[in-house]
Design an enzyme around this catalytic site. Structure first.
Site, PDB file in Angstrom:
ATOM      1  N   ASP A 143       0.858  -1.185   0.000  1.00  0.00           N
ATOM      2  CA  ASP A 143       0.000   0.000   0.000  1.00  0.00           C
ATOM      3  C   ASP A 143       0.893   1.233   0.000  1.00  0.00           C
ATOM      4  OD1 ASP A 143      -2.093   1.703   0.059  1.00  0.00           O
ATOM      5  OD2 ASP A 143      -2.920   1.017   1.973  1.00  0.00           O
ATOM      6  N   ALA A 144       1.265   1.673  -1.194  1.00  0.00           N
ATOM      7  CA  ALA A 144       2.187   2.803  -1.339  1.00  0.00           C
ATOM      8  C   ALA A 144       1.539   3.998  -2.033  1.00  0.00           C
ATOM      9  CB  ALA A 144       3.422   2.367  -2.121  1.00  0.00           C
ATOM     10  N   LYS A 145       0.453   3.758  -2.775  1.00  0.00           N
ATOM     11  CA  LYS A 145      -0.312   4.805  -3.469  1.00  0.00           C
ATOM     12  C   LYS A 145       0.594   5.734  -4.270  1.00  0.00           C
ATOM     13  CE  LYS A 145      -4.152   4.758  -0.176  1.00  0.00           C
ATOM     14  NZ  LYS A 145      -3.568   3.860   0.870  1.00  0.00           N
ATOM     15  N   ARG A 146       1.481   5.145  -5.048  1.00  0.00           N
ATOM     16  CA  ARG A 146       2.405   5.942  -5.851  1.00  0.00           C
ATOM     17  C   ARG A 146       1.717   6.482  -7.097  1.00  0.00           C
ATOM     18  NH1 ARG A 146       5.144   6.413  -1.468  1.00  0.00           N
ATOM     19  NH2 ARG A 146       6.927   5.007  -1.167  1.00  0.00           N
TER      20      ARG A 146
END
Length: 279
Positions: free
Chosen positions: A96-99
């Protein structure tokens, strides 16, 4: 030989282990509630406990990278070990990094999480499309090459998200629907499930969107944020069978005892399976 696509691996994991994603979110307050210090040692103890308790039984584990990054390189080292150990135990790892970025920068993010030679290589990663769906192409291509997946933010549960996601374009569609339509195009023809998923909050009620993207729907908000497994058929309709509900605090608050974590995760998975079947 091409790697087995993420969508097929996820479908199998959900069918055999139950449709559940458990977040690894080492909030400072959660470390404290476990009797741990808010430091690297506490982070490592917390993370290892969750992985050892759940990685051999839940379909997906979802570490939130920010809670590791706040400790710098030592926190990232803990995250690297967690990813490796969780995957070795059979769980799929969704980072879960939402890059979200463009060009070579997006390519570097893709290499970080979707290149098999990276120490943070994961089965899937969360990404943001709001620099334009085309900006995700490096991640989409890297995922396809490595048999990984991407989960694209579509309709998030935070109130602020609506001002962007529910804005309309010239043809009347919401911006979220434009993104969902792009995802459906990426997944066209995939079986049993495409590898490009959408993030859609389980707390939203009627989404007003067509969620039939032939891909997984990551649904945060079950548990502490107020949604329940029983809400899934109402929110997701005919696509409920492709939902991967995400629970973090609802499971993690039952630690640090491993049996408490296992029992909570098993209960959620059973409730989701029953709700989807009944719906």
């Amino acid at each position: 030989m091409s790697p087995e696509p993420f969508g097929a691996r996820l479908r199998h994991a959900m069918d055999t282990r139950g449709p559940l994603c458990v977040g690894i979110d080492p909030h400072a307050s959660l470390l404290t509630s476990w009797g741990l210090n808010d430091d690297v040692a506490g982070l490592e103890r917390f993370t290892r406990t969750v992985v050892e308790a759940l990685a051999d039984r839940v379909a997906v584990l979802k570490p939130q990278s920010a809670f590791f990054e706040r400790f710098g390189s030592r926190g990232t080292a803990v995250l690297e070990r967690a990813v490796e150990e969780a995957r070795a135990a059979g769980s799929l790892v969704l980072m879960d990094a939402k890059r979200g970025d463009i060009g070579s920068t997006m390519g570097a993010y893709a290499a970080t999480y979707l290149d098999k030679d990276s120490p943070l290589f994961s089965d899937a990663v969360t990404v943001s499309p709001y620099l334009g769906f085309g900006s995700l192409r490096p991640a989409l291509d890297a995922a396809a090459a490595s048999g990984s997946g991407v989960f694209v933010l579509a309709l998030t549960s935070n109130p602020e998200g609506a001002e962007v996601q529910r804005a309309t374009v010239a043809d009347g569609r919401s911006l979220a629907q434009v993104m969902l339509d792009h995802m459906a195009a990426e997944n066209a023809g995939a079986a049993p499930l495409g590898s490009v998923g959408a993030v859609v909050g389980a707390t939203l009620g009627d989404t007003g969107a067509d969620l039939a993207i032939n891909g997984p729907l990551l649904a945060p908000g079950i548990g502490a944020q107020g949604a329940t497994p029983a809400d899934l058929p109402r929110v997701f309709g005919a696509s409920a069978g492709n939902v991967v509900p995400s629970v973090s605090r609802g499971v993690l608050r039952h630690g640090p005892d491993a049996s408490g974590l296992r029992e909570a995760a098993g209960r959620f998975a059973d409730e989701v399976r029953a709700a989807v079947s009944d719906g």
